[in-house]
Scaffold this motif. Structure first.
Motif, PDB file in Angstrom:
ATOM      1  N   LYS A 137     -92.538 -27.444  48.503  1.00  0.00           N
ATOM      2  CA  LYS A 137     -92.455 -28.376  47.517  1.00  0.00           C
ATOM      3  C   LYS A 137     -91.478 -29.508  48.217  1.00  0.00           C
ATOM      4  CE  LYS A 137     -93.274 -30.239  43.244  1.00  0.00           C
ATOM      5  NZ  LYS A 137     -94.028 -32.190  42.804  1.00  0.00           N
ATOM      6  N   GLU A 138     -90.487 -28.712  49.037  1.00  0.00           N
ATOM      7  CA  GLU A 138     -89.147 -29.245  48.414  1.00  0.00           C
ATOM      8  C   GLU A 138     -88.436 -27.912  49.847  1.00  0.00           C
ATOM      9  OE1 GLU A 138     -87.229 -30.939  50.614  1.00  0.00           O
ATOM     10  OE2 GLU A 138     -86.657 -32.543  48.822  1.00  0.00           O
ATOM     11  N   SER A 139     -87.727 -28.787  51.161  1.00  0.00           N
ATOM     12  CA  SER A 139     -87.228 -27.420  51.630  1.00  0.00           C
ATOM     13  C   SER A 139     -85.361 -28.038  52.116  1.00  0.00           C
ATOM     14  CB  SER A 139     -87.948 -27.222  52.993  1.00  0.00           C
ATOM     15  OG  SER A 139     -87.056 -26.275  53.922  1.00  0.00           O
ATOM     16  N   LEU A 140     -85.029 -27.597  52.019  1.00  0.00           N
ATOM     17  CA  LEU A 140     -83.097 -27.967  52.009  1.00  0.00           C
ATOM     18  C   LEU A 140     -82.140 -26.551  52.667  1.00  0.00           C
ATOM     19  CD1 LEU A 140     -81.794 -28.755  48.366  1.00  0.00           C
ATOM     20  CD2 LEU A 140     -83.494 -30.426  49.850  1.00  0.00           C
ATOM     21  N   CYS A 141     -81.373 -27.309  53.462  1.00  0.00           N
ATOM     22  CA  CYS A 141     -80.455 -27.010  53.893  1.00  0.00           C
ATOM     23  C   CYS A 141     -79.094 -27.343  53.236  1.00  0.00           C
ATOM     24  CB  CYS A 141     -79.984 -28.029  55.158  1.00  0.00           C
ATOM     25  SG  CYS A 141     -79.036 -26.969  56.294  1.00  0.00           S
ATOM     26  N   VAL A 142     -78.688 -25.718  53.204  1.00  0.00           N
ATOM     27  CA  VAL A 142     -77.100 -25.495  52.309  1.00  0.00           C
ATOM     28  C   VAL A 142     -76.775 -25.149  52.685  1.00  0.00           C
ATOM     29  CG1 VAL A 142     -76.043 -25.504  49.964  1.00  0.00           C
ATOM     30  CG2 VAL A 142     -78.551 -25.893  49.523  1.00  0.00           C
ATOM     31  N   ARG A 146     -72.779 -29.033  50.652  1.00  0.00           N
ATOM     32  CA  ARG A 146     -73.400 -29.920  50.982  1.00  0.00           C
ATOM     33  C   ARG A 146     -74.650 -30.057  51.096  1.00  0.00           C
ATOM     34  NH1 ARG A 146     -69.730 -34.661  51.426  1.00  0.00           N
ATOM     35  NH2 ARG A 146     -71.712 -35.911  51.714  1.00  0.00           N
ATOM     36  N   TRP A 147     -75.913 -30.568  50.618  1.00  0.00           N
ATOM     37  CA  TRP A 147     -77.318 -30.414  50.926  1.00  0.00           C
ATOM     38  C   TRP A 147     -78.427 -31.365  52.528  1.00  0.00           C
ATOM     39  CZ3 TRP A 147     -80.967 -33.464  50.105  1.00  0.00           C
ATOM     40  CH2 TRP A 147     -80.763 -34.436  48.579  1.00  0.00           C
ATOM     41  N   TRP A 148     -79.221 -31.479  52.859  1.00  0.00           N
ATOM     42  CA  TRP A 148     -80.222 -31.950  53.658  1.00  0.00           C
ATOM     43  C   TRP A 148     -81.218 -31.966  53.515  1.00  0.00           C
ATOM     44  CZ3 TRP A 148     -75.428 -29.549  54.705  1.00  0.00           C
ATOM     45  CH2 TRP A 148     -74.333 -30.465  55.465  1.00  0.00           C
ATOM     46  N   SER A 149     -82.144 -32.387  52.795  1.00  0.00           N
ATOM     47  CA  SER A 149     -83.714 -31.969  52.848  1.00  0.00           C
ATOM     48  C   SER A 149     -84.046 -32.262  54.626  1.00  0.00           C
ATOM     49  CB  SER A 149     -83.896 -33.182  51.901  1.00  0.00           C
ATOM     50  OG  SER A 149     -86.024 -33.101  52.317  1.00  0.00           O
ATOM     51  N   PHE A 150     -84.567 -31.124  54.661  1.00  0.00           N
ATOM     52  CA  PHE A 150     -85.779 -30.988  55.966  1.00  0.00           C
ATOM     53  C   PHE A 150     -86.697 -31.855  56.036  1.00  0.00           C
ATOM     54  CE2 PHE A 150     -83.431 -27.016  55.903  1.00  0.00           C
ATOM     55  CZ  PHE A 150     -82.935 -26.822  56.737  1.00  0.00           C
ATOM     56  N   LEU A 151     -87.208 -32.266  54.647  1.00  0.00           N
ATOM     57  CA  LEU A 151     -88.370 -33.052  54.291  1.00  0.00           C
ATOM     58  C   LEU A 151     -88.783 -34.361  54.515  1.00  0.00           C
ATOM     59  CD1 LEU A 151     -90.981 -30.949  51.222  1.00  0.00           C
ATOM     60  CD2 LEU A 151     -90.406 -30.861  54.233  1.00  0.00           C
ATOM     61  N   CYS A 152     -87.005 -34.678  54.403  1.00  0.00           N
ATOM     62  CA  CYS A 152     -86.799 -36.273  54.457  1.00  0.00           C
ATOM     63  C   CYS A 152     -87.031 -36.991  56.284  1.00  0.00           C
ATOM     64  CB  CYS A 152     -85.953 -36.672  54.523  1.00  0.00           C
ATOM     65  SG  CYS A 152     -85.046 -38.331  54.379  1.00  0.00           S
ATOM     66  N   ARG A 153     -87.972 -37.532  56.395  1.00  0.00           N
ATOM     67  CA  ARG A 153     -88.572 -38.179  57.756  1.00  0.00           C
ATOM     68  C   ARG A 153     -88.286 -39.471  58.334  1.00  0.00           C
ATOM     69  NH1 ARG A 153     -88.370 -33.206  61.084  1.00  0.00           N
ATOM     70  NH2 ARG A 153     -89.869 -31.916  59.669  1.00  0.00           N
ATOM     71  N   ALA A 161     -74.353 -36.958  57.235  1.00  0.00           N
ATOM     72  CA  ALA A 161     -73.953 -35.954  57.415  1.00  0.00           C
ATOM     73  C   ALA A 161     -73.497 -34.938  55.249  1.00  0.00           C
ATOM     74  CB  ALA A 161     -72.624 -36.618  56.439  1.00  0.00           C
ATOM     75  N   GLY A 162     -75.141 -35.173  55.067  1.00  0.00           N
ATOM     76  CA  GLY A 162     -75.452 -34.759  53.690  1.00  0.00           C
ATOM     77  C   GLY A 162     -74.679 -35.300  52.871  1.00  0.00           C
ATOM     78  N   ASN A 163     -75.242 -34.434  51.323  1.00  0.00           N
ATOM     79  CA  ASN A 163     -75.160 -34.520  50.041  1.00  0.00           C
ATOM     80  C   ASN A 163     -74.245 -33.655  49.697  1.00  0.00           C
ATOM     81  OD1 ASN A 163     -77.537 -37.320  49.709  1.00  0.00           O
ATOM     82  ND2 ASN A 163     -78.425 -35.255  51.039  1.00  0.00           N
ATOM     83  N   PRO A 164     -73.174 -34.315  48.653  1.00  0.00           N
ATOM     84  CA  PRO A 164     -72.672 -33.114  47.760  1.00  0.00           C
ATOM     85  C   PRO A 164     -73.406 -32.482  47.117  1.00  0.00           C
ATOM     86  CG  PRO A 164     -72.145 -34.919  47.135  1.00  0.00           C
ATOM     87  CD  PRO A 164     -72.636 -35.087  48.256  1.00  0.00           C
ATOM     88  N   VAL A 165     -73.813 -30.639  46.584  1.00  0.00           N
ATOM     89  CA  VAL A 165     -73.648 -30.401  45.491  1.00  0.00           C
ATOM     90  C   VAL A 165     -73.193 -30.756  44.647  1.00  0.00           C
ATOM     91  CG1 VAL A 165     -74.544 -28.135  45.317  1.00  0.00           C
ATOM     92  CG2 VAL A 165     -74.430 -28.284  47.512  1.00  0.00           C
ATOM     93  N   ARG A 166     -72.217 -31.075  44.103  1.00  0.00           N
ATOM     94  CA  ARG A 166     -72.041 -31.261  43.158  1.00  0.00           C
ATOM     95  C   ARG A 166     -71.016 -32.642  43.563  1.00  0.00           C
ATOM     96  NH1 ARG A 166     -69.007 -26.595  39.234  1.00  0.00           N
ATOM     97  NH2 ARG A 166     -70.849 -26.299  39.346  1.00  0.00           N
TER      98      ARG A 166
END
Length: 499
Positions: A137-142, A146-153, A161-166
């Motif tokens: 469904k979703e695959s993230l690097c944390v 910060r987080w990144w999506s491995f499924l974002c193409r 630089a990623g997205n802040p978790v909070r």
């Protein structure tokens, strides 16, 4: 973006979850809720969350150590997928989809984000679940908040630089709902284990000297003397003490290598006893200074048991994983670990331990207590703690003769000998039940490696299916029951942690 976007995923978290399900509305919520799923902040971890039913609610959860070597990644991906499916099928069926996290902390200063370095592992995990018919469904690097999506193409969709978790000082709506549901993360896994590390200078020198002096005499200590030492130490901690002198600490650490002496410590779980028991076990574990780290195994297992009974499941899981790194195959730790990973509550084990304690107290208060009335002999030299005892620096692993599990002592009866109860459970009986109020089943695999007392032995992953069968076998208290338990262990031995 080929990811979850704003699709909702319902999670059943905490005691209030049946009335107030926690809903994730996208990857940001998924990243923020990660520590609430496990009860602690995972570091250097693979986490897989099964999604069940048409509403895609949370099912089983797997956490495994992130292998350092990329050569180990394919095996880790296959084992993670196999274990999540096995866990899920034992609790409601195969997951329809899965959420994946790859966590890597801390990141060195000025180092590039780990997302690209971990992408091959993310692809291998996705392929491993795909081969089993379970889409991701979703695959993230944390990492580093910060987080990144491995499924974002899509080009330019996600910030490199990623997205802040909070995004602010306050938790987001999903995290706030998880807190209302009764979940509060208890720090990172490394911080919990770090708080159990042996004391350092200058305390370690005096404790090491006491351990060196006590080791040659440990074999001459009778079980009765060991039990008396344990009961006196616990009474002092119950009265407010926070430490013992080095000599008594050393003697008690060696006495707890005896299984039946250790099992007396299992009994200290009445409400008024939990806090002093946890203080005592922590104190003893931290006094197992090098090269006597193996002496920490018994008090750490007792700490995990007390933490579980007290409701601190996250700490119990982390501590048991640490125990199984120090001493792979330590039976009481394995039983507790697998019971928790099967989604069981401590209630049935707790009731059986209390019943055994009451029987022992009644026998002690009675006018007669012949040799057949007690649960175990309490005199005579204790020369070996049994197959669980981690060897000390002066004793090679496997050097002591071991009695075959499930076998009987010469002349023992088949139906009443405590030695034939099963997988070293402290007098437990009955089938532990699933705690329907909590999260789904969670399997937290121990890390690879082991303590110095057991070098060369691989760490074991969680083996599903053993705990319930062992509990039933222990209730029978027969040789046949023990062999049932042993066969269950063999059948479930296929899944191991990556190492």
């Amino acid at each position: 973006m080929n990811a979850m976007n704003n699709e909702h995923v319902t999670l059943s978290l905490g005691p209030a979850s049946e009335q107030r399900p926690v809903v994730m509305r996208g990857p940001a919520d998924m990243a923020e809720l990660l520590p609430y799923l496990l009860g602690f902040y995972p570091d250097d971890s693979i986490v897989a969350v099964g999604l069940q039913g048409p509403d895609l609610h949370q099912g089983g959860v797997i956490r495994a150590d992130l292998p350092v070597s990329p050569a180990e990644w394919p095996a880790a991906a296959e084992e993670t997928a196999a274990l999540l499916l096995a866990l899920s099928e034992r609790h409601g069926g195969r997951p329809l989809e899965v959420l994946l996290y790859l966590c890597q902390d801390p990141v060195p200063a000025h180092a590039p984000p780990p997302v690209e370095g971990l992408r091959p592992l993310a692809d291998q995990l996705r392929a491993a679940f795909g081969r089993r018919g379970v889409p991701v469904k979703e695959s993230l690097c944390v990492s580093a908040g910060r987080w990144w999506s491995f499924l974002c193409r899509r080009e330019g969709c996600c910030d490199p630089a990623g997205n802040p978790v909070r995004r602010g000082p306050d938790p987001g709506p999903a995290a706030a709902a998880a807190t209302v549901a009764g979940l509060v993360p208890r720090g990172s896994r490394k911080a919990i284990v770090g708080g159990l590390a042996p004391v350092g200078p200058p305390e370690d020198a005096a404790q090491r000297e006491a351990l060196v002096g006590a080791e040659p005499r440990a074999g001459a200590v009778t079980r009765e003397q060991g039990l008396e030492l344990l009961e006196q130490a616990f009474a002092e901690f119950a009265a407010g003490a926070r430490e013992l002198d080095e000599e008594r600490t050393a003697r008690l650490l060696f006495a707890l290598r005896d299984r039946l002496t250790r099992d007396r410590g299992v009994e200290y779980v009445r409400p008024a006893e939990l806090a002093p028991a946890e203080r005592l076990w922590r104190f003893l574990a931290r006094r197992a200074v090098p090269p006597y780290e193996g002496c920490a195994v018994a008090p750490l297992t007792l700490l995990a048991w007390a933490s579980w009974v007290a409701g601190d499941t996250a700490t119990a899981r982390v501590v048991l994983g640490h125990v199984l790194r120090l001493s792979p195959g330590y039976l009481l730790a394995e039983l507790l670990y697998e019971s928790m990973n099967d989604g069981m509550a401590p209630g049935a084990l707790l009731a059986a331990v209390e019943a055994q304690r009451r029987r022992r107290e009644e026998r002690a208060a009675g006018p007669e207590s012949g040799p057949e009335s007690g649960p175990e002999p309490e005199s005579g030299p204790v020369t070996d703690g049994g197959p669980e005892s981690p060897p000390g620096p002066g004793r090679a692993p496997g050097g002591a003769r071991r009695r075959r599990r499930g076998g009987r002592r010469k002349g023992a009866s088949t139906g009443s000998a405590p030695a034939d109860r099963g997988p070293d459970a402290p007098g437990h009986s009955g089938e532990p039940g699933v705690d329907a109020r909590g999260t789904g089943p969670v399997a937290v695999l121990p890390a690879p490696g082991c303590g110095p007392a057991v070098q060369g032995r691989p760490a074991r992953g969680v083996r599903l299916g053993r705990a319930g069968a062992c509990a039933s076998a222990a209730a029978v208290r027969s040789g046949t029951g023990v062999h049932r338990c042993r066969s269950t262990r063999r059948a479930a031995r296929g899944v191991r942690g990556a190492h």
